[in-house]
Write a protein that holds these residues in place. Structure first.
Motif, PDB file in Angstrom:
ATOM      1  N   ALA A 236       0.834  -1.207   0.000  1.00 43.15           N
ATOM      2  CA  ALA A 236       0.000   0.000   0.000  1.00 43.15           C
ATOM      3  C   ALA A 236       0.865   1.252   0.000  1.00 43.15           C
ATOM      4  N   ALA A 237       1.951   1.221   0.768  1.00 43.81           N
ATOM      5  CA  ALA A 237       2.839   2.382   0.828  1.00 43.81           C
ATOM      6  C   ALA A 237       3.570   2.594  -0.488  1.00 43.81           C
ATOM      7  N   VAL A 238       3.975   1.521  -1.120  1.00 42.71           N
ATOM      8  CA  VAL A 238       4.722   1.623  -2.384  1.00 42.71           C
ATOM      9  C   VAL A 238       3.828   2.097  -3.527  1.00 42.71           C
ATOM     10  N   THR A 239       2.574   1.678  -3.522  1.00 45.44           N
ATOM     11  CA  THR A 239       1.700   1.935  -4.674  1.00 45.44           C
ATOM     12  C   THR A 239       0.685   3.047  -4.465  1.00 45.44           C
ATOM     13  N   ALA A 240       0.656   3.656  -3.276  1.00 44.28           N
ATOM     14  CA  ALA A 240      -0.371   4.668  -2.983  1.00 44.28           C
ATOM     15  C   ALA A 240      -0.379   5.772  -4.027  1.00 44.28           C
ATOM     16  N   ARG A 241      -1.581   6.159  -4.458  1.00 49.59           N
ATOM     17  CA  ARG A 241      -1.738   7.237  -5.432  1.00 49.59           C
ATOM     18  C   ARG A 241      -1.975   8.548  -4.696  1.00 49.59           C
ATOM     19  N   GLY A 242      -1.640   9.624  -5.351  1.00 46.79           N
ATOM     20  CA  GLY A 242      -1.902  10.930  -4.749  1.00 46.79           C
ATOM     21  C   GLY A 242      -0.942  11.218  -3.616  1.00 46.79           C
ATOM     22  N   GLY A 243      -1.277  12.218  -2.833  1.00 51.37           N
ATOM     23  CA  GLY A 243      -0.395  12.591  -1.748  1.00 51.37           C
ATOM     24  C   GLY A 243      -0.987  13.732  -0.967  1.00 51.37           C
ATOM     25  N   PRO A 244      -0.309  14.122   0.077  1.00 47.85           N
ATOM     26  CA  PRO A 244       0.910  13.515   0.618  1.00 47.85           C
ATOM     27  C   PRO A 244       0.646  12.120   1.194  1.00 47.85           C
ATOM     28  N   VAL A 245       1.726  11.323   1.275  1.00 50.77           N
ATOM     29  CA  VAL A 245       1.657  10.002   1.894  1.00 50.77           C
ATOM     30  C   VAL A 245       2.611  10.002   3.086  1.00 50.77           C
ATOM     31  N   VAL A 246       2.079   9.649   4.259  1.00 50.37           N
ATOM     32  CA  VAL A 246       2.878   9.578   5.490  1.00 50.37           C
ATOM     33  C   VAL A 246       2.896   8.131   5.952  1.00 50.37           C
ATOM     34  N   VAL A 247       4.091   7.579   6.111  1.00 48.43           N
ATOM     35  CA  VAL A 247       4.238   6.199   6.558  1.00 48.43           C
ATOM     36  C   VAL A 247       4.833   6.193   7.956  1.00 48.43           C
ATOM     37  N   HIS A 248       4.056   5.681   8.925  1.00 45.36           N
ATOM     38  CA  HIS A 248       4.554   5.482  10.287  1.00 45.36           C
ATOM     39  C   HIS A 248       5.179   4.092  10.316  1.00 45.36           C
ATOM     40  N   ALA A 249       6.496   4.044  10.283  1.00 40.13           N
ATOM     41  CA  ALA A 249       7.202   2.769  10.152  1.00 40.13           C
ATOM     42  C   ALA A 249       7.824   2.383  11.484  1.00 40.13           C
ATOM     43  N   GLY A 250       7.262   1.362  12.128  1.00 42.80           N
ATOM     44  CA  GLY A 250       7.789   0.907  13.408  1.00 42.80           C
ATOM     45  C   GLY A 250       9.170   0.305  13.259  1.00 42.80           C
ATOM     46  N   ALA A 251       9.859   0.125  14.386  1.00 45.33           N
ATOM     47  CA  ALA A 251      11.206  -0.446  14.373  1.00 45.33           C
ATOM     48  C   ALA A 251      11.201  -1.805  13.682  1.00 45.33           C
ATOM     49  N   GLY A 252      12.176  -2.023  12.780  1.00 44.92           N
ATOM     50  CA  GLY A 252      12.317  -3.309  12.117  1.00 44.92           C
ATOM     51  C   GLY A 252      11.235  -3.644  11.124  1.00 44.92           C
TER      52      GLY A 252
END
Length: 655
Positions: free
Chosen positions: A16-32
């Motif tokens: 979903a993060a790689v292919t998301a259309r539009g923006g802005p896109v914010v990814v909350h990426a946990g450790a590891g």
């Protein structure tokens, strides 16, 4: 390249993060959770699908090493066109140099060190450390605080300047003037100049935004207001922005970074798509249970994919010598032949704590590598003392006695940096005392020779060795086996952490340390520790009870993923009345709750996100009359002060 191949091996949120259309896109990426992998695949996917021209990509990182790694991994994916990747400062400098060249302006000299200039401005003063003044100037610059605003902003943030506030403001102003007169700029000036040029010249701004129309930012939780302002200037009105970060790893508040820039991003820009990566591929379920406990059960919701491992262990030692020797034994016992010493790290909160541990490992014949610097023995304040006490022709014992008296007399610590320097000097005194036990006729040359034996086990970066690091220095790294030492009040949290924001950051620091471990985790603290020459009783970290409850949960064989925070609540009989005069009967408290309810509805967030009950009760009790007083209340950080301060003060004044 087939775009679908770029999605191979990714889980659903990553896709979903790689292919998301539009923006802005914010990814909350946990450790590891594969943050860097997602960022790189996102750039590659948009290029391969024709959605992005690689010549118009700008990827912002926080180190040159990270930028080089990003470009290298894109090439490994088969992308020939190189995207622009760099730090905020390097990209700003490149743009400024190009603009100066186009306009025939001779570039100013870039000042890589501020020390000499600032030292000249404050003069010869034994009561002020030049580095503290530099740190306060950089904090003010990062938060875009003009000298005229400094008094108010420092009071709101609970900061004590290394000089008197008026004198510090004078130094700030004269520092800016002397740079202008000499045509020199420092690294933070580069960001300010880049912002200025984009603001005053719309044509130039349009050209820059056309050149860098696809924006990516890594480690967004570390962005400070100055960097965020430059990012917004680069964006203009564009939504073509992809940012990645982990609010639970925001640990650079001292440098001006503000985690609310990522946590509140969607509130500021409602069209934002927020994606959370919670699948952890680094650590065992047992370690992730402790990661959640280290945050007090708030946040850190990571889903383990590595499977089970041994239950982490907490050990209490009599003193720091016993702790260091115990860690050396545990390191030797945990060594995996296939991993060598490289598979382990010892992490502590402060540099000075590394000294007895390094000595113990050296005594056990275990090679060590200091991450993020040379350790306390190589700091300027310690090198200066070593030179003084070991100078030929001087009385070593007398010099050491004078040094000990200085430590005893100069107890005041005006800043966290001063506290760190004092701890480093105390660590040196402890080493001198150890040497004096070994050598009954101590001398300067003898001490230098003995000191060399301590450092003999330090090795180069590529050698097989156990890593020694502070919590800060360990960020971004990982090891199969991690030993966390010194989990005591005064270290975790650090003694000078007082405000709610500072204490929250201390929890996040512990979380960062815990999540560096992949397979095994050992934690320890001492009942006594020597400061100067006196043994001092120590209390365990207030964060340990929750960690020990989590360990007990694991020892009972219960599902690690089902661990919940246990909160003891006093149960009242059904229908019991609140005691007369309780906080909740206070009319001001009730008015504050009504106001909070209106705010939560207006912003569509739970009431506690605005302010929790404990903070409202503290406001009702203290009845602040200024923003400075309001900022001293736990739960009122800089962002909430800006957002709600005036309204709260109006309510208090009306009551």
């Amino acid at each position: 390249m087939d775009p679908d191949r770029l999605l191979d091996g990714l889980n659903e949120p990553q896709v979903a993060a790689v292919t998301a259309r539009g923006g802005p896109v914010v990814v909350h990426a946990g450790a590891g959770s594969g943050k860097t992998r997602v960022l790189i695949r996102r750039i590659a996917y948009r290029i391969v699908t024709g959605d992005t021209d690689p010549r118009h990509v700008l990827a912002l990182t926080f180190t040159r090493k990270a930028a080089n790694e990003l470009q290298s991994r894109l090439r490994q994916l088969g992308l020939r066109d190189q995207v622009v990747a760099g730090t905020f400062h390097s990209v700003a400098l490149t743009q400024l140099r190009r603009r100066w060249e186009e306009r025939g302006i001779e570039p100013p000299t870039v000042l890589d060190r501020k020390y000499a200039l600032v030292a000249q401005l404050i003069g010869r003063r034994r009561d002020v450390e030049v580095q503290d003044v530099i740190g306060e100037i950089e904090w003010s610059t990062a938060r875009m605080i003009d000298p005229a605003q400094y008094h108010l902003e420092a009071e709101k943030a609970g900061r004590t300047p290394p000089l008197g506030a008026d004198e510090f403001v004078d130094v700030m102003e004269r520092f800016a003037q002397i740079k202008k007169r000499r045509r020199v700029v420092d690294f933070d000036d580069l960001l300010g100049l880049a912002i200025r040029d984009l603001r005053v010249d719309p044509g130039y701004a349009d050209a820059v935004r056309w050149r860098h129309r696809h924006l990516y930012v890594d480690e967004f939780q570390d962005v400070n207001p100055l960097q965020n302002t430059l990012l917004n200037q680069w964006r203009g009105g564009s939504d073509d922005l992809f940012i990645v970060g982990d609010p639970n790893q925001a640990i650079y508040g001292w440098n001006g970074s503000n985690p609310f820039l990522i946590t509140d991003f969607a509130q500021r820009e409602p069209t934002t798509t927020v994606i959370t990566l919670a699948d952890n591929y680094r650590s065992t379920a047992q370690i992730l249970t402790l990661a959640k406990a280290s945050l007090g059960g708030r946040g850190g919701e990571l889903v383990p994919h590595r499977g089970d491992g041994p239950v982490p262990v907490v050990t209490v030692y009599d003193n720091e010598t016993g702790e260091a020797e115990g860690i050396a034994e545990a390191v030797r016992r945990s060594k995996d032949p296939s991993e060598g010493w490289n598979g382990q790290a010892v992490l502590v909160r402060t540099n000075a704590q590394l000294v007895p541990i390094e000595q113990a490992l050296a005594g056990a014949g275990i090679p060590v590598r200091l991450r993020g610097g040379k350790g306390p023995l190589a700091t300027p304040e310690v090198r200066e003392v070593i030179r003084r006490i070991s100078r030929p022709g001087t009385d070593f014992t007398q010099q050491v006695q004078e040094f000990a008296v200085e430590l005893e007399e100069n107890r005041e610590e005006s800043s966290p940096a001063e506290a760190e320097r004092r701890a480093n000097r105390q660590a040196l005194l402890r080493i001198i005392q150890d040497y004096s036990v070994v050598d009954t006729t101590p001398t300067g040359p003898g001490f230098l020779a003995w000191l060399a034996t301590i450092q003999a086990n330090e090795v180069h970066r590529d050698t097989d060795a156990v890593d020694l690091s502070t919590f800060h220095g360990a960020k971004g790294l990982e090891w199969p086996v991690v030993h966390i030492a010194g989990l005591e009040q005064g270290f975790v949290p650090i003694s000078y952490a007082e405000t709610g924001a500072q204490l929250a950051e201390e929890r996040r620091l512990l979380y960062v340390a815990v999540t560096r471990a992949e397979r095994e985790l050992y934690l320890s603290y001492t009942q006594e520790r020597t400061f100067k020459t006196k043994p001092t009783s120590r209390r365990p970290s207030p964060y340990l009870p929750e960690i020990e409850r989590a360990i007990e949960h694991l020892r009972r064989g219960l599902d690690p993923t089902k661990y919940k925070v246990l909160v003891d609540r006093a149960r009242k009989p059904l229908g019991a009345r609140k005691p007369r005069g309780s906080d909740e009967d206070d009319p001001l408290f009730q008015k504050l709750r009504s106001w909070r309810y209106a705010q939560s509805k207006a912003h569509n967030v739970p009431a506690y996100v605005v302010l929790n009950d404990a903070t409202l009760k503290a406001i009702a009790q203290k009845r602040p009359t200024s923003k400075g007083q309001l900022a001293s209340i736990s739960g009122i950080g800089p962002t909430k002060l800006d957002r709600y301060g005036d309204a709260i003060l109006d309510i208090v004044a009306a009551a």
